[in-house]
Scaffold this motif. Sequence first.
Motif, PDB file in Angstrom:
ATOM      1  N   ILE A 200      -7.247 -18.913 -19.829  1.00 50.80           N
ATOM      2  CA  ILE A 200      -7.490 -19.883 -18.765  1.00 50.80           C
ATOM      3  C   ILE A 200      -6.338 -20.889 -18.661  1.00 50.80           C
ATOM      4  O   ILE A 200      -6.445 -21.891 -17.977  1.00 50.80           O
ATOM      5  CB  ILE A 200      -8.825 -20.637 -18.985  1.00 50.80           C
ATOM      6  N   ARG A 201      -5.236 -20.578 -19.333  1.00 44.68           N
ATOM      7  CA  ARG A 201      -4.034 -21.410 -19.253  1.00 44.68           C
ATOM      8  C   ARG A 201      -2.808 -20.495 -19.215  1.00 44.68           C
ATOM      9  O   ARG A 201      -2.728 -19.527 -19.968  1.00 44.68           O
ATOM     10  CB  ARG A 201      -3.955 -22.365 -20.437  1.00 44.68           C
ATOM     11  N   THR A 202      -1.880 -20.806 -18.330  1.00 43.91           N
ATOM     12  CA  THR A 202      -0.703 -19.957 -18.140  1.00 43.91           C
ATOM     13  C   THR A 202       0.275 -20.113 -19.302  1.00 43.91           C
ATOM     14  O   THR A 202       0.605 -21.227 -19.697  1.00 43.91           O
ATOM     15  CB  THR A 202       0.006 -20.309 -16.822  1.00 43.91           C
ATOM     16  N   GLN A 203       0.727 -18.969 -19.838  1.00 45.98           N
ATOM     17  CA  GLN A 203       1.722 -18.952 -20.898  1.00 45.98           C
ATOM     18  C   GLN A 203       3.040 -18.405 -20.350  1.00 45.98           C
ATOM     19  O   GLN A 203       3.044 -17.656 -19.379  1.00 45.98           O
ATOM     20  CB  GLN A 203       1.246 -18.065 -22.060  1.00 45.98           C
ATOM     21  N   PRO A 204       4.179 -18.755 -20.936  1.00 45.52           N
ATOM     22  CA  PRO A 204       5.457 -18.232 -20.446  1.00 45.52           C
ATOM     23  C   PRO A 204       5.570 -16.715 -20.557  1.00 45.52           C
ATOM     24  O   PRO A 204       6.011 -16.044 -19.631  1.00 45.52           O
ATOM     25  CB  PRO A 204       6.488 -18.931 -21.342  1.00 45.52           C
ATOM     26  N   THR A 205       5.178 -16.165 -21.711  1.00 43.90           N
ATOM     27  CA  THR A 205       5.259 -14.712 -21.915  1.00 43.90           C
ATOM     28  C   THR A 205       3.918 -14.184 -22.392  1.00 43.90           C
ATOM     29  O   THR A 205       3.012 -14.944 -22.758  1.00 43.90           O
ATOM     30  CB  THR A 205       6.339 -14.354 -22.953  1.00 43.90           C
ATOM     31  N   ASN A 206       3.814 -12.861 -22.450  1.00 45.60           N
ATOM     32  CA  ASN A 206       2.554 -12.232 -22.862  1.00 45.60           C
ATOM     33  C   ASN A 206       2.213 -12.504 -24.322  1.00 45.60           C
ATOM     34  O   ASN A 206       1.049 -12.438 -24.718  1.00 45.60           O
ATOM     35  CB  ASN A 206       2.638 -10.722 -22.625  1.00 45.60           C
ATOM     36  N   THR A 207       3.209 -12.764 -25.141  1.00 48.93           N
ATOM     37  CA  THR A 207       2.970 -12.950 -26.574  1.00 48.93           C
ATOM     38  C   THR A 207       2.989 -14.420 -27.002  1.00 48.93           C
ATOM     39  O   THR A 207       2.915 -14.709 -28.190  1.00 48.93           O
ATOM     40  CB  THR A 207       4.017 -12.170 -27.399  1.00 48.93           C
TER      41      THR A 207
END
Length: 286
Positions: A200-207
Motif C-alpha cells: 500500500i506504499r510505492t517502493q523504488p524497486t521490486n526488492t
Amino acid sequence: METEGLGLSSLGLTEATCSQDEKCFVSCEEGENENNLGGLSDLSDLAVERTEGRPTCSRCSRPQKVCLCPFLPVHTLDVSTCLYIVQHPAEESRVLRTVPLLAACLPPGNCKVLVGRRFSEVRDPELASVCKSPGTLILYPGSDAENLEELDLNSSAAPYNIIIIDGTWSQAKDMFLRNPLFHLPKQVQLKTSLSSQYVIRTQPTNTCLSTLECAAIALSIMEKNDSIQEVILRPLKALCSFQLQHGAQVHHSKEHLLKNGIYDKPMPKNKRKLKRMELLMNNKKM
C-alpha cells in the motif's frame, strides 16, 4: 488680477474643503475599525470547541476500531539484538507507519526510536557510543556494504546493535551521507530477492523493503531464528489486507511501472533524478 485672486481664493477654498472631507473620512473609517475590532473582541470571548482525534491503541498505535493487536505476538519476542531506528521527522505524521508495529513485537529495550535529521556526539551521546561499538552494524545498501547473511558474526561481540534509517529512500540517503556517526559502524545489506509485502506504499524497486521488513529479516539472521520474520510480518500483512479491503489500491514499484510503460507521472526534468529513472528501467543498481 482680480481673476487671479479669485482663482487663488477658489483654490484655497477647495483645499480647505478637501481637507475637511479627508478628516471626516478618516474619522468615519476609524469608527468603522473600532466597530469591527469590537466585533472581533466579542468573538474572542466565545468558547472554542475542542475536537479530539480517534482514540488509539496504546500498544500498536492504531485507531482502536482498527487495532492490530490480535496479529501481534502475545508476548514480545525474546531477542538479544538491539535495534536503533533513526527516523526522519516526516515519518511521524504518516498514518500507515510500520515502526510502531515493529516496536510492539519487541521488548522496549530492544527497539529504540530516535527522531531527527542530524545526529551528533554532543546532542546524542548514547547513539554516538553505540556507533563506536564494535558490535554495531548499520543496515544501509551500497558498494561498501557486506551481505548480512554472509557476515561472520563474532560471538564475543554479542549482543549486537543494528541501526536502521527509517524514511523514504531519498530521506534515508540524505541522512546517511550527512551524519558522520553513521559511517563508523560496519555497513551491511540484505542479500534478498523477496518482494515487499508493504503493497500500500510505492517502493523504488521490486526488492526495496519497508523498515519493518528489513528489521524482521535482519533479526531472524542475527538470532538464527526464521520464525522471528514470520511473527513480525504478520501485523504488516494484516494492515495491508485491511486497507485493500477498504478501498486502498495495490502500489506497484516505480521500477515495475516504468518497465511496463504505465508510469503516469511526468518524467523529472532534473538530470540526476532522470538518471535514476533510467537505471530503474534498465534494472541497474542506483
